[in-house]
Design a protein around this motif. Structure first.
Motif, short mmCIF file in Angstrom:
data_model
loop_
_atom_site.label_atom_id
_atom_site.label_comp_id
_atom_site.label_asym_id
_atom_site.label_seq_id
_atom_site.Cartn_x
_atom_site.Cartn_y
_atom_site.Cartn_z
N SER A 138 0.83 -1.22 0.00
CA SER A 138 0.00 0.00 0.00
C SER A 138 0.86 1.26 0.00
O SER A 138 0.42 2.32 -0.47
CB SER A 138 -0.93 0.00 1.21
OG SER A 138 -0.18 -0.05 2.42
N ARG A 139 2.08 1.15 0.53
CA ARG A 139 3.01 2.28 0.54
C ARG A 139 4.28 1.88 -0.21
O ARG A 139 5.28 1.50 0.39
CB ARG A 139 3.36 2.68 1.97
CG ARG A 139 2.26 3.40 2.71
CD ARG A 139 2.74 3.75 4.12
NE ARG A 139 1.92 4.76 4.75
CZ ARG A 139 2.16 5.28 5.96
NH1 ARG A 139 3.22 4.84 6.66
NH2 ARG A 139 1.39 6.20 6.47
N ALA A 153 -1.62 2.20 -9.57
CA ALA A 153 -0.83 2.66 -8.42
C ALA A 153 -0.87 4.18 -8.27
O ALA A 153 -0.15 4.74 -7.45
CB ALA A 153 0.61 2.20 -8.56
N ALA A 213 -1.69 5.37 -4.76
CA ALA A 213 -0.61 5.01 -3.84
C ALA A 213 0.55 6.00 -3.96
O ALA A 213 1.15 6.39 -2.96
CB ALA A 213 -0.14 3.58 -4.11
N GLN A 269 1.71 8.67 -1.05
CA GLN A 269 3.07 8.72 -0.51
C GLN A 269 3.61 10.15 -0.54
O GLN A 269 4.28 10.58 0.40
CB GLN A 269 4.00 7.79 -1.29
CG GLN A 269 4.00 6.33 -0.85
CD GLN A 269 4.66 6.10 0.49
OE1 GLN A 269 4.16 6.56 1.53
NE2 GLN A 269 5.78 5.39 0.50
#
Length: 473
Positions: free
Chosen positions: A332-333, A370, A373, A377
């Motif tokens: 997820s990160r 992504a 995500a 971040q």
């Protein structure tokens, strides 16, 4: 006059073509896309005048490349520009590991890790121009500078996780780990220190430069030089079978090993065909270009001046993330790399809207999205970032393969950089550019010294071809 065909017009294909043409060989480059350059291209992806690099963007290994320097590309408009800070790796507490071009300045910012950073990187950085004569060639050769190479090379055999223990602060470990993670390998694997050390040492010598006007400027300069040398380029020509290859004394392939097998088929010796067919691919990249009003509102002040920002949190979190993507699981990160090339090259921006380049490490062939995500971040270390987004352009891991067929499954490194492939290239041999067919060579980033816009894979392979042509004369 000898003749040569280069299949693939990325930086290595162009470097091979230039090296051959400079010695009087009649060269034709065949490129499948409508423009040459491979990953070394730029365009206005979101807003008119807002310039984004497609893939290759920050060039610590290219700015000091022997090929690019000897080619004199400054005569064709190539100019390098440097940010105030090469790289920042922010942490959740607002601090950061900060990488400057200067070893001393970097060390001064790392507190009790400063002397250790100087010990690790001061000596090789001061001798990088000598070291590059060895590390930018196939590794299994008699070195020109054995003592310097041995002192540099011994630590590179260690896993990055082992090397990172040299540093006692979270900032020092994270800073080294973020650069080592450019290898797209789990950081506990042997030799994962090698790429990180190489990039750091090259940066301390030459800086993490960008090309003024975008990475496309590197390609444009190479194309102009090749034209002056009499070389020809044909775009929109996709070679899929040996029968399409024009008759030539030399054929160079700026392609992945699998593509060479598909084209040549049973013309390849069986042992080489088997080796190329077993070529291992690494994780992928999911890229998001972002137009940002007023720039990214980083919490850490150094990140506002850094050309590159690594987002992964602590070294421990980064190491876990890289293990996950290598195992085919999307975290997820993810590890996110952010490029702020406009800080060194303001002409890429439009008023107060700036081009921000980013990509995340993802599993090879990842079919998910992504985008959020990556944005999350950035938001993690720059609260309020989402509110500044004026537009985005996405290239997924699978779209990377369409953009550049060498990037199979989004693998922008052109192959997993494990011990065998990092040391030998596509197969175990002392001559990684030869493919077992007289006059034919592979010169892509699958061969040593590997990825980057430095052109050395192509130049090295072309010099081998020139030696072969001389032996026939």
């Amino acid at each position: 006059m000898s003749t040569a065909v280069v299949v693939g017009g990325g930086p290595n294909g162009l470097a091979a073509a230039i090296t051959l043409a400079a010695e009087g060989v009649d060269v034709t480059v065949l490129e499948a896309a409508e423009e040459v350059g491979g990953g070394t291209r730029s365009s206005e992806a979101i807003l008119p005048g807002l310039l984004h690099d497609h893939c290759s963007a920050i060039h610590p290994m290219a700015v000091g490349s022997q090929f690019l320097t000897d080619a004199g590309l400054h005569r064709y408009g190539l100019a390098w520009r440097w940010p105030d800070i090469d790289c920042a790796h922010p942490l959740d507490d607002g601090s950061a590991g900060v990488l400057y071009r200067s070893v001393e300045q970097t060390a001064a910012g790392l507190g009790r890790d400063g002397s250790r950073w100087s010990l690790a990187f001061g000596y090789p950085a001061a001798r990088f121009d000598l070291l590059s004569q060895d590390i930018m060639r196939p590794l299994l050769r008699v070195p020109r500078h054995p003592l310097a190479l041995a002192r540099f090379g011994m630590p590179t055999v260690a896993p990055a996780s082992t090397f990172a223990r040299l540093f006692g602060t979270e900032q020092g470990r994270a800073l080294f780990g973020g650069v080592a993670a450019h290898a797209f390998r789990p950081l506990h694997y042997p030799m994962t220190s090698a790429i990180g050390m190489g990039i750091i040492v090259a940066g301390h010598r030459h800086g993490w430069a960008v090309a003024e006007g975008g990475s496309q400027s590197i390609t444009n300069a190479m194309v102009a030089l090749l034209g002056d040398l009499g070389g020809k380029i044909e775009t929109g020509v996709r070679v899929i079978a040996a029968e399409q290859l024009p008759t030539a004394d030399v054929t160079m392939f700026d392609l992945g090993p699998e593509a060479v097998v598909r084209i040549l088929g049973d013309r390849l010796p069986r042992r080489i065909s088997r080796a190329f067919s077993r070529f291992r691919r690494g994780p992928g990249a999911f890229k998001v270009d972002i137009a940002v009003e007023g720039g990214v509102p980083w919490t850490n002040p150094a990140a506002h001046r850094a050309g590159t920002v690594h987002l992964a949190g602590t070294y421990r979190e980064l190491a876990w993330t890289e293990r996950e993507i290598h195992a085919g699981r999307m975290p997820s990160r993810p590890f996110v790399l952010v490029g702020q090339q406009y800080l060194a090259d303001p002409g890429r921006s439009v008023g107060n809207v700036h081009p921000v380049w980013s990509y995340a490490h993802v599993p090879n062939g990842y079919t998910g999205d992504a985008t959020d995500a990556i944005v999350s971040q950035i938001e993690r270390f720059a609260p309020g970032f989402r509110d500044r987004i004026a537009g985005m352009s996405v290239r997924s891991a699978t779209q990377m393969s369409s953009y550049n067929p060498n990037y199979v499954g989004g693998d922008i490194m052109t192959g997993a950089k494990d011990i065998r492939q990092l040391t030998f290239g596509p197969r175990i041999t002392l001559s990684p550019y030869r493919i077992g067919v007289p006059g034919m060579y592979i010169c892509s980033a699958a061969t040593p010294p590997g990825p980057g816009a430095h052109g050395m894979c192509g130049a090295n392979a072309a010099r081998l071809a020139l030696d072969w042509l001389s032996s026939r004369a």
